[in-house]
Design a protein around this motif. Structure first.
Motif, PDB file in Angstrom:
ATOM      1  N   ARG A 187     -40.717 -20.274 -44.810  1.00  0.00           N
ATOM      2  CA  ARG A 187     -41.011 -21.484 -43.736  1.00  0.00           C
ATOM      3  C   ARG A 187     -39.846 -22.173 -43.400  1.00  0.00           C
ATOM      4  O   ARG A 187     -39.512 -22.499 -42.379  1.00  0.00           O
ATOM      5  N   VAL A 188     -39.061 -22.474 -44.466  1.00  0.00           N
ATOM      6  CA  VAL A 188     -37.660 -23.180 -44.273  1.00  0.00           C
ATOM      7  C   VAL A 188     -37.012 -22.424 -43.569  1.00  0.00           C
ATOM      8  O   VAL A 188     -36.145 -22.972 -42.521  1.00  0.00           O
ATOM      9  N   VAL A 189     -36.439 -20.945 -43.578  1.00  0.00           N
ATOM     10  CA  VAL A 189     -35.711 -20.208 -43.224  1.00  0.00           C
ATOM     11  C   VAL A 189     -36.418 -20.145 -41.811  1.00  0.00           C
ATOM     12  O   VAL A 189     -35.337 -19.953 -40.489  1.00  0.00           O
ATOM     13  N   ILE A 269     -27.755 -12.331 -42.823  1.00  0.00           N
ATOM     14  CA  ILE A 269     -27.656 -13.690 -43.028  1.00  0.00           C
ATOM     15  C   ILE A 269     -28.782 -14.006 -44.246  1.00  0.00           C
ATOM     16  O   ILE A 269     -29.951 -13.787 -44.213  1.00  0.00           O
ATOM     17  N   SER A 270     -28.037 -14.520 -45.347  1.00  0.00           N
ATOM     18  CA  SER A 270     -29.244 -14.534 -46.725  1.00  0.00           C
ATOM     19  C   SER A 270     -29.174 -16.280 -46.751  1.00  0.00           C
ATOM     20  O   SER A 270     -28.022 -17.015 -46.546  1.00  0.00           O
ATOM     21  N   PHE A 271     -30.072 -16.708 -47.443  1.00  0.00           N
ATOM     22  CA  PHE A 271     -30.220 -18.034 -47.584  1.00  0.00           C
ATOM     23  C   PHE A 271     -30.626 -18.465 -49.198  1.00  0.00           C
ATOM     24  O   PHE A 271     -31.382 -17.849 -49.649  1.00  0.00           O
ATOM     25  N   THR A 272     -30.126 -19.585 -49.713  1.00  0.00           N
ATOM     26  CA  THR A 272     -30.508 -19.816 -51.030  1.00  0.00           C
ATOM     27  C   THR A 272     -31.095 -21.398 -50.708  1.00  0.00           C
ATOM     28  O   THR A 272     -30.753 -22.397 -50.162  1.00  0.00           O
ATOM     29  N   VAL A 273     -32.524 -21.261 -51.068  1.00  0.00           N
ATOM     30  CA  VAL A 273     -33.211 -22.467 -50.740  1.00  0.00           C
ATOM     31  C   VAL A 273     -33.832 -23.164 -51.910  1.00  0.00           C
ATOM     32  O   VAL A 273     -34.487 -22.409 -52.766  1.00  0.00           O
ATOM     33  N   THR A 274     -33.815 -24.423 -52.163  1.00  0.00           N
ATOM     34  CA  THR A 274     -34.613 -25.085 -53.212  1.00  0.00           C
ATOM     35  C   THR A 274     -35.415 -26.153 -52.654  1.00  0.00           C
ATOM     36  O   THR A 274     -36.622 -25.881 -51.878  1.00  0.00           O
ATOM     37  N   ASP A 275     -34.911 -27.338 -52.497  1.00  0.00           N
ATOM     38  CA  ASP A 275     -35.789 -28.122 -51.485  1.00  0.00           C
ATOM     39  C   ASP A 275     -35.328 -28.262 -50.264  1.00  0.00           C
ATOM     40  O   ASP A 275     -36.266 -28.262 -49.154  1.00  0.00           O
TER      41      ASP A 275
END
Length: 304
Positions: A187-189, A269-275
């Motif tokens: 959802r964030v991405v 494109i890769s993402f690192t998601v925490t909060d």
């Protein structure tokens, strides 16, 4: 040594101590994620200071990055040398949680959730081998690049990427912790890609951690942009109005985006998601693209 030279040396030492203390909360957070026990984590941070005090500081281009990988190396040595005491669940210190949860939980709810996340994640991390744990913690929780991690574990960046991917699948398969919840990450991405396409700068800022790092490989740099961009404002400015051709995808089991042209994968494109999003990696090198596990993600519906 003259009096002036001695005074200069003292000043340099004081400055180094100050810069180290600024990084101490982050280093403690890394060590506690790796080792579990607060006492062990403090020992690892102290060992990191000792290594810094003996290092050629003038040769260190990126001190925060050097300290993060060094404390990771210290923790890895400790994990490999024998069992580590786990005195309580692992929680990142409050000063590390700089981003508010978009869900708007109050402080009491946040404290309860933090404890449950620490307990769940601690159980899962204990199932990982030392190298898997290091790769997962440094990359997925602290956005350290695979190139930097590779120097710690003496593996190639591609091998480290696979190790982290394997660890991630194990974590996601055994933990419901929100910090590593795949649905939340998607959802964030998805929101980030939509805001990027439509040029909604302020919304991009809300989705990015203030200390987010954007890294691009040399092939991507040649397409336009810098090898490294730091800070939410700079990263949001770079992405605002872009991502028009980006298709949501899973990159090594993590939410990301894929640009396809003439039937070929051109850019990932890769993402690192925490909060929030704390790290973004852009890969365009054909050989690197061939080593990634890429799956177009249809779960978010058609791309506008």
């Amino acid at each position: 040594m003259t009096v002036i030279e001695m005074a200069g040396a003292v000043h340099d030492t004081d400055l180094l101590v100050q810069r180290f203390e600024e990084q101490r909360p982050r280093l403690r957070s890394v060590a506690q994620r790796m080792l579990g026990a607060p006492a062990e984590a403090e020992d690892a941070v102290q060992d990191t200071w000792l290594r810094l005090s003996r290092a050629d500081v003038d040769a260190i281009d990126n001190l925060p990055g050097w300290l993060t990988t060094t404390v990771g190396r210290v923790c890895l040595d400790r994990l490999r040398s024998g069992p580590v005491r786990h005195e309580r669940p692992v929680d990142g210190p409050e000063e590390e949680r700089t981003a508010a949860d978009p869900g708007g939980r109050d402080p009491e709810q946040e404290a309860v959730l933090s404890e449950s996340v620490g307990q769940a994640l601690e159980v899962v991390l204990d199932t990982l081998g030392p190298t898997e744990r290091l790769a997962f913690v440094l990359h997925d929780m602290f956005a350290v690049s695979f190139d930097e991690i590779a120097t710690v574990v003496d593996r190639s960046p591609a091998a480290v990427r696979q190790i982290a991917s394997r660890a991630r699948r194990r974590v996601q398969g055994r933990s419901a912790a929100p910090e590593v919840d795949p649905a939340r990450q998607r959802r964030v991405v998805a929101a980030f890609l939509a805001a990027s396409r439509e040029g909604r700068f302020e919304e991009l800022l809300t989705l990015l951690d203030p200390h987010v790092v954007l890294r691009a490989d040399p092939a991507a740099v040649r397409m336009g942009g810098a090898a490294e961009t730091r800070g939410a404002s700079a990263v949001a400015a770079f992405f605002s109005g872009r991502a028009q051709a980006a298709v949501p995808a899973l990159v090594d089991a993590l939410p990301g985006a894929l640009v396809i042209a003439d039937g070929r994968n051109r850019l990932v494109i890769s993402f690192t998601v925490t909060d929030r999003i704390i790290g973004i990696e852009v890969v365009a090198d054909p050989e690197q693209l061939g080593e990634l596990d890429l799956v177009v993600d249809r779960s978010e519906g058609p791309v506008r």
